[in-house]
Design an enzyme around this catalytic site. Structure first.
Site, mmCIF file in Angstrom:
data_model
loop_
_atom_site.group_PDB
_atom_site.id
_atom_site.type_symbol
_atom_site.label_atom_id
_atom_site.label_comp_id
_atom_site.label_asym_id
_atom_site.label_seq_id
_atom_site.Cartn_x
_atom_site.Cartn_y
_atom_site.Cartn_z
ATOM 1 C CG ASP A 70 -1.797 1.214 1.298
ATOM 2 O OD1 ASP A 70 -2.631 1.377 0.399
ATOM 3 O OD2 ASP A 70 -1.642 2.020 2.241
ATOM 4 C CB THR A 109 -2.016 5.330 -1.885
ATOM 5 O OG1 THR A 109 -1.897 3.912 -1.744
ATOM 6 C CG2 THR A 109 -3.241 5.789 -1.131
ATOM 7 C CB THR A 110 0.855 2.427 -5.465
ATOM 8 O OG1 THR A 110 0.796 1.840 -4.173
ATOM 9 C CG2 THR A 110 2.197 2.106 -6.096
ATOM 10 C CG ASP A 407 -6.546 0.486 0.625
ATOM 11 O OD1 ASP A 407 -6.686 1.348 1.513
ATOM 12 O OD2 ASP A 407 -5.442 0.187 0.132
#
Length: 543
Positions: A70, A109-110, A407
């Site tokens: 994550d 988020t990546t 998530d």
């Protein structure tokens, strides 16, 4: 360090230098330094992108180990964080970028950091060609508007209801496909969807995440993870002989301890005779008896207490058939009060029947051959409170599973807010890249170069997906892009799972539209900010 000297009386005083040492980097050198720092963060996360992305192991100075892919967690917990805070404040911007995506959307988020790194790489090439940073920023802004508008055009609207939850499950499965729990992604996706819908207000299109508790217990396997329609707390009944299951529980929720009041004074009491000790003991017993009687008189058959109580009070509760749970945390206490419809009572004198909470069943659950036990409160008055109980082989797996489920639940929430989706596998980025590249032909001036650079940066995401899947990045991207242009099919992406088709609609790889648009907007904003920095002044410390 400062110089400390002493006067003739031995009193210390400090001699300070008049000026401060300072370092300064200006112009192109500053821009290059900023871009290098930010791209170093982006390259760190690049290998974690996609369903075949690799995990990172981070070891804290205390020896705590975190294994995750994550992006927000990696950047928040990585051991190089302190170094970045001290020497690379620009790299810190990408850490905050990832956190912003996590706070707003919960997923991607990546990808947002990888996209920002690709934009900076393209910007560096434009800077080398003599294009001013402000013109590059304007071009990126214009390209971002074109890309986000095109995402809206190629998006599909999915229809779901409490009876037909399949679109929500498919989107949650896409999120979980890159996580450690992807082996059980169908089961986990259904748990996430059921949990979110249990607390969702479909009329207002809002989800109260405070009513979803995610708890974990090492042991068992990931497949043992379950959704409990109620509250699970990591406690047990205070006495081993108390009943392990209570039907039609009426809970009194206390923030006052089961013990005699302690006077707030520094005076002490000396016991000098047997009679005085017996009087004191009798008075204590009266306190305990009164407390238990007040609980019983209110109609309660279960006590939930924020504080502990000694063995004497515990034994008295057992004798009076009043099961109790002690040392329940404040957050859990509030959640229990909300779920059961009870009131938190600060004093025994205020206990009454109307302040009790109700639960259909309160039972103690044991795990394996160990003494680990948890309490499950089910059939609550406000039955929309739910708990996801995560199991796993060790604490690291449980923690990563909890992050993954969070998530997925965020993605389901976003789909409830806006039920439009785009297709994954890099197909949306490739479609936007083609659209932006075509639009650049109609743009005059220097901005045209920045718009084309934005299109090239979008290609970096599908290339990273292909690279992490063991495929040839350039070959895969060229083939998919050519197919999209030829067929006009914006659903074609990188076949990371090697299922034999590049059509993401057939593979049911979904991503939320608002999540993808947010990625583009946030990445563009941060890149513009980094490009506009051309002077770095680092103030030194006194010597």
């Amino acid at each position: 360090m400062s110089n400390v000297v002493f006067d003739e009386y031995g009193r210390p005083f400090v001699i300070l230098r008049e000026g401060q040492a300072k370092a300064r980097i200006r112009g192109r050198e500053a821009q290059k330094s900023n871009i290098l720092a930010a791209r170093s963060v982006s390259s760190l996360l690049r290998t974690s992108l996609g369903p075949k992305g690799m995990d990172k192991m981070m070891v804290s100075p205390d020896g705590d180990v975190t294994i995750t892919n994550d992006g927000a967690t990696i950047l928040a917990k990585a051991s190089f964080k302190l170094h970045m805070e001290v020497e690379h404040q620009v790299a810190r911007l990408l850490v905050e970028l990832s956190q912003s995506q996590d706070n707003e959307i919960g997923d991607g988020t990546t990808g947002v950091v990888v996209l920002a790194g690709a934009l900076l790489e393209q910007a560096e090439r434009l800077l080398d060609r003599g294009i001013h940073p402000v013109r590059i920023g304007q071009g990126f802004d214009r390209a971002c508007e074109i890309a986000t508008a095109h995402l809206g055009k190629i998006s599909d609207t999915v229809h779901f209801s409490l009876e037909d939850r399949e679109p929500l499950v498919a989107t949650a499965m896409t999120t979980l496909s890159s996580k450690i729990i992807n082996v059980h992604k169908r089961q986990m996706a259904e748990i996430c969807v059921n949990a979110v819908l249990a607390v969702a207000d479909m009329e207002r299109k809002d989800v109260n995440f405070d009513m979803i508790k995610v708890d974990g217990k090492p042991g068992g396997e990931l497949g043992d993870t379950e959704l409990v329609r109620g509250i699970v707390i990591d406690k047990e009944f205070s006495h081993p002989q108390m009943p392990k299951e209570i039907k039609d529980a009426k809970l009194c929720i206390l923030t006052c301890p089961f013990e005699p009041p302690k006077p707030k004074t520094k005076h002490k009491l000396d016991i000098t005779s047997k009679e005085a000790y017996e009087r004191l003991h009798e008075r204590e017993q009266q306190y305990f008896d009164t407390m238990v009687k007040q609980c019983k008189d209110s109609g309660a058959n279960l006590v939930i207490c924020q504080w502990g109580f000694d063995d004497e009070a515990n034994h008295l509760l057992l004798q009076n058939d009043l099961p109790a749970v002690r040392w329940v945390g404040g957050v859990e206490l509030e959640l229990i009060a909300i779920a059961t419809g009870g009131r938190i009572v600060p004093r025994f004198q205020e206990l009454s029947a109307d302040k009790l909470g109700y639960a259909g069943t309160v039972r103690e659950v044991a795990f394996g051959t160990t003494k680990d036990r948890m309490l499950v409160i089910e059939g609550c008055k406000n039955s929309n409170a739910v708990t996801v109980l995560v199991r796993g082989g060790n604490k690291m797996i449980v923690d990563e599973a909890k992050r993954s489920l969070h998530d997925a639940m965020c993605v389901v929430r976003n789909l409830i807010k806006d039920n439009r989706i785009v297709y994954g596998g890099g197909s949306a980025e490739i479609a936007c890249s083609i659209e932006v590249s075509n639009a650049a032909d109609a743009i005059g001036g220097v901005e045209q170069y920045a718009v084309r650079a934005f299109a090239d940066a979008l290609d970096d995401v599908p290339m990273a997906l292909a690279e992490n899947s063991g495929l040839s990045p350039i070959s895969e991207l060229s083939a998919v892009k050519a197919a999209q242009v030829k067929d006009g099919n914006s659903h074609l992406g990188i076949d990371c799972n090697q299922e034999g088709t590049a059509d993401m609609k057939t593979q049911r790889i979904f991503e939320t539209l608002i999540g993808k648009q947010q990625q583009l907007l946030l990445a563009t904003q941060v890149v513009k900010m980094i490009l506009k920095i051309d002077d770095i002044i680092t103030m030194g410390q006194y010597d």
